[in-house]
Scaffold this motif. Structure first.
Motif, PDB file in Angstrom:
ATOM      1  N   ALA A   5       0.838  -1.209   0.000  1.00 42.61           N
ATOM      2  CA  ALA A   5       0.000   0.000   0.000  1.00 42.61           C
ATOM      3  C   ALA A   5       0.869   1.253   0.000  1.00 42.61           C
ATOM      4  N   PHE A   9       0.822   4.117  -2.799  1.00 42.84           N
ATOM      5  CA  PHE A   9       0.542   5.517  -2.449  1.00 42.84           C
ATOM      6  C   PHE A   9       1.634   6.425  -3.003  1.00 42.84           C
ATOM      7  N   THR A  17      -5.037   5.729  -5.422  1.00 46.98           N
ATOM      8  CA  THR A  17      -4.879   4.315  -5.075  1.00 46.98           C
ATOM      9  C   THR A  17      -6.147   3.829  -4.396  1.00 46.98           C
ATOM     10  N   THR A  18      -6.730   2.784  -4.931  1.00 50.89           N
ATOM     11  CA  THR A  18      -7.964   2.242  -4.359  1.00 50.89           C
ATOM     12  C   THR A  18      -7.667   1.020  -3.495  1.00 50.89           C
ATOM     13  N   ILE A  19      -8.588   0.693  -2.637  1.00 50.68           N
ATOM     14  CA  ILE A  19      -8.460  -0.521  -1.837  1.00 50.68           C
ATOM     15  C   ILE A  19      -8.415  -1.731  -2.752  1.00 50.68           C
ATOM     16  N   ILE A  22      -4.900  -2.065  -4.022  1.00 43.27           N
ATOM     17  CA  ILE A  22      -4.003  -2.589  -2.986  1.00 43.27           C
ATOM     18  C   ILE A  22      -4.200  -4.091  -2.824  1.00 43.27           C
ATOM     19  N   GLU A  30     -10.579  -8.013  -1.285  1.00 43.30           N
ATOM     20  CA  GLU A  30     -10.882  -6.795  -0.527  1.00 43.30           C
ATOM     21  C   GLU A  30     -11.372  -7.157   0.872  1.00 43.30           C
ATOM     22  N   THR A  39      -9.821   1.311   6.787  1.00 40.64           N
ATOM     23  CA  THR A  39      -9.858   2.230   5.648  1.00 40.64           C
ATOM     24  C   THR A  39      -8.499   2.218   4.973  1.00 40.64           C
ATOM     25  N   LYS A  40      -8.430   2.872   3.865  1.00 39.81           N
ATOM     26  CA  LYS A  40      -7.159   3.026   3.154  1.00 39.81           C
ATOM     27  C   LYS A  40      -6.170   3.795   4.020  1.00 39.81           C
TER      28      LYS A  40
END
Length: 196
Positions: A5, A9, A17-19, A22, A30, A39-40
């Motif tokens: 992550a 980032f 950057t989305t979950i 990642i 997910e 959360t992110k």
């Protein structure tokens, strides 16, 4: 997953950057991501939150005969586990926190939780509310000393963070008396010249 992550980032930007991205890079679903992070942004704060809870738990069980600042120093040092080779990751994390507005805003909340763990302990010891003058001063002074120690450690990357935290909190407890700083510096050997 945390390092993946952080890399994403840094490469793509926090907001871009989305979950899902990642999780895909980490090779997990997910749903698995959400087992570890809420959360992110929590990717950047999970270790810090664990540190706060460790400090709080440690201070809850300190015997009454342990001097207050010794107890605080012991709890803070015991809760930290960062070594010199962790500096690049920590620098990346702190850069993101400093440059992404949403993360900068959440930093104050996290630092306040750390400070509150100390202030609550000081309040119990002083038989005062945690938000009264002296407990609040102790919490904020301890946080400031630890942030200074972190900054010095991050700049030097030459030893464990605990060495710097210990030195800063010893000096704070002694009111930064020159003889106390000399003793603390001497006790750290060769590193002493660098932390001072």
């Amino acid at each position: 997953m945390r390092l993946i992550a952080l890399r994403l980032f840094a490469e793509c930007g926090f907001d871009n950057t989305t979950i899902e991205h990642i999780a895909a890079e980490a090779g997990v679903s997910e749903r698995t991501f959400f087992r570890y992070f809420t959360t992110k942004a929590s990717v950047l704060w999970t270790d810090f939150e664990t540190e706060v809870e460790t400090i709080r738990a440690s201070l809850t069980s300190v015997p009454d005969d342990v001097p207050m600042m010794d107890a605080i120093r012991g709890a803070v040092v015991a809760a930290n586990h960062y070594h010199a080779d962790d500096v690049p990751e920590m620098r990346m994390r702190m850069h993101l926190i400093a440059t992404v507005p949403a993360l900068s805003f959440s930093a104050a909340e996290h630092y306040e939780a750390w400070e509150r763990a100390i202030s609550e302990f000081a309040g119990r010891r002083l038989d005062q509310p945690a938000d009264s003058l002296y407990p609040l001063t102790i919490g904020r002074a301890a946080l400031a000393a630890c942030r200074a120690a972190y900054d010095r450690w991050s700049a030097r990357a030459d030893d464990d963070l605990t060495i710097y935290l210990d030195a800063a909190l010893i000096a704070l407890a002694a009111g930064f008396a020159p003889e106390a700083i000399e003793r603390a510096t001497a006790s750290f050997g060769q590193l002493g010249a660098r932390v001072s």
